[in-house]
Design a protein around this motif. Structure first.
Motif, short mmCIF file in Angstrom:
data_model
loop_
_atom_site.label_atom_id
_atom_site.label_comp_id
_atom_site.label_asym_id
_atom_site.label_seq_id
_atom_site.Cartn_x
_atom_site.Cartn_y
_atom_site.Cartn_z
N VAL A 34 11.81 63.69 3.93
CA VAL A 34 12.23 62.49 4.63
C VAL A 34 12.03 61.30 3.71
N ALA A 35 13.10 60.57 3.43
CA ALA A 35 13.02 59.38 2.57
C ALA A 35 12.92 58.15 3.46
N ILE A 36 11.98 57.28 3.14
CA ILE A 36 11.79 56.03 3.87
C ILE A 36 11.98 54.89 2.88
N SER A 37 12.85 53.94 3.23
CA SER A 37 13.08 52.81 2.33
C SER A 37 13.18 51.53 3.14
N GLY A 38 12.78 50.45 2.53
CA GLY A 38 12.82 49.16 3.20
C GLY A 38 12.93 48.03 2.22
N MET A 39 13.28 46.87 2.75
CA MET A 39 13.38 45.67 1.94
C MET A 39 12.53 44.59 2.57
N ALA A 40 11.89 43.80 1.75
CA ALA A 40 11.05 42.71 2.24
C ALA A 40 11.88 41.75 3.08
N GLY A 41 11.30 41.28 4.16
CA GLY A 41 11.95 40.29 4.99
C GLY A 41 12.80 40.86 6.12
N GLY A 63 10.45 48.17 11.92
CA GLY A 63 9.29 48.18 11.03
C GLY A 63 9.27 46.95 10.17
N GLN A 64 8.24 46.85 9.37
CA GLN A 64 8.08 45.70 8.47
C GLN A 64 7.61 46.18 7.12
N SER A 65 8.07 45.49 6.09
CA SER A 65 7.67 45.81 4.73
C SER A 65 7.35 44.52 3.99
N GLU A 66 6.33 44.58 3.15
CA GLU A 66 5.97 43.42 2.34
C GLU A 66 6.76 43.39 1.04
N ASP A 67 7.45 44.48 0.72
CA ASP A 67 8.18 44.56 -0.54
C ASP A 67 9.31 45.58 -0.38
N THR A 68 10.22 45.63 -1.34
CA THR A 68 11.27 46.63 -1.37
C THR A 68 10.67 47.93 -1.87
N PHE A 69 10.98 49.05 -1.21
CA PHE A 69 10.36 50.31 -1.59
C PHE A 69 11.26 51.48 -1.19
N GLU A 70 10.96 52.65 -1.75
CA GLU A 70 11.54 53.92 -1.33
C GLU A 70 10.52 55.00 -1.64
N ILE A 71 10.20 55.82 -0.64
CA ILE A 71 9.18 56.85 -0.79
C ILE A 71 9.58 58.03 0.09
N GLY A 72 9.19 59.23 -0.28
CA GLY A 72 9.57 60.42 0.48
C GLY A 72 8.36 61.27 0.84
#
Length: 123
Positions: A34-41, A63-72
């Motif tokens: 499962v890949a989870i990705s998000g962008m700040a803001g 959800g909320q993210s403090e930074d741009t990321f992608e993790i699995g």
């Protein structure tokens, strides 16, 4: 030893993530986790999973993210972690996208003594 600094931080709605991961596991065997990705803001996080037949399942989860990321992560590990945590929101903390990830409950109902560490996987 858990690092004190975890620059990769994000929070997800536990119930929606749990239903998504269980749906993925029921439909077909995930190929690549499962890949989870998000962008700040933004107040949504993208979650997707490639299936063995070449298709994929994707959802946007509050959800909320403090930074741009992608993790699995392996789907089974996420299901087990969410069964242990009793919280409306789940927090993820990591030093990097390949470092061990700390998962804990983000609500008052969460047991503060419960901390889960899982290894991410390449996506």
């Amino acid at each position: 030893m858990i690092p004190k600094e975890q620059p990769l931080r994000f929070t997800l709605d536990a119930d929606i993530l749990d239903r998504f991961v269980k749906r993925v596991a029921a439909i077909g065997r995930p190929r690549g986790g499962v890949a989870i990705s998000g962008m700040a803001g933004l107040d949504v996080v993208n979650v997707r999973c490639l299936l063995e037949d070449g298709g994929y399942i994707q959802a946007e989860i509050p959800g909320q993210s403090e930074d741009t990321f992608e993790i699995g992560f392996q789907a089974r590990y996420l299901i087990d972690a969410m069964a242990t945590l009793r919280a409306q929101q789940i927090q993820f903390f990591a030093d990097s996208q390949s470092a061990p990830t700390i998962i804990s409950g983000a609500a008052e109902l969460a047991d503060p003594s419960t901390t889960i560490v899982i290894m991410p996987m390449r996506i």
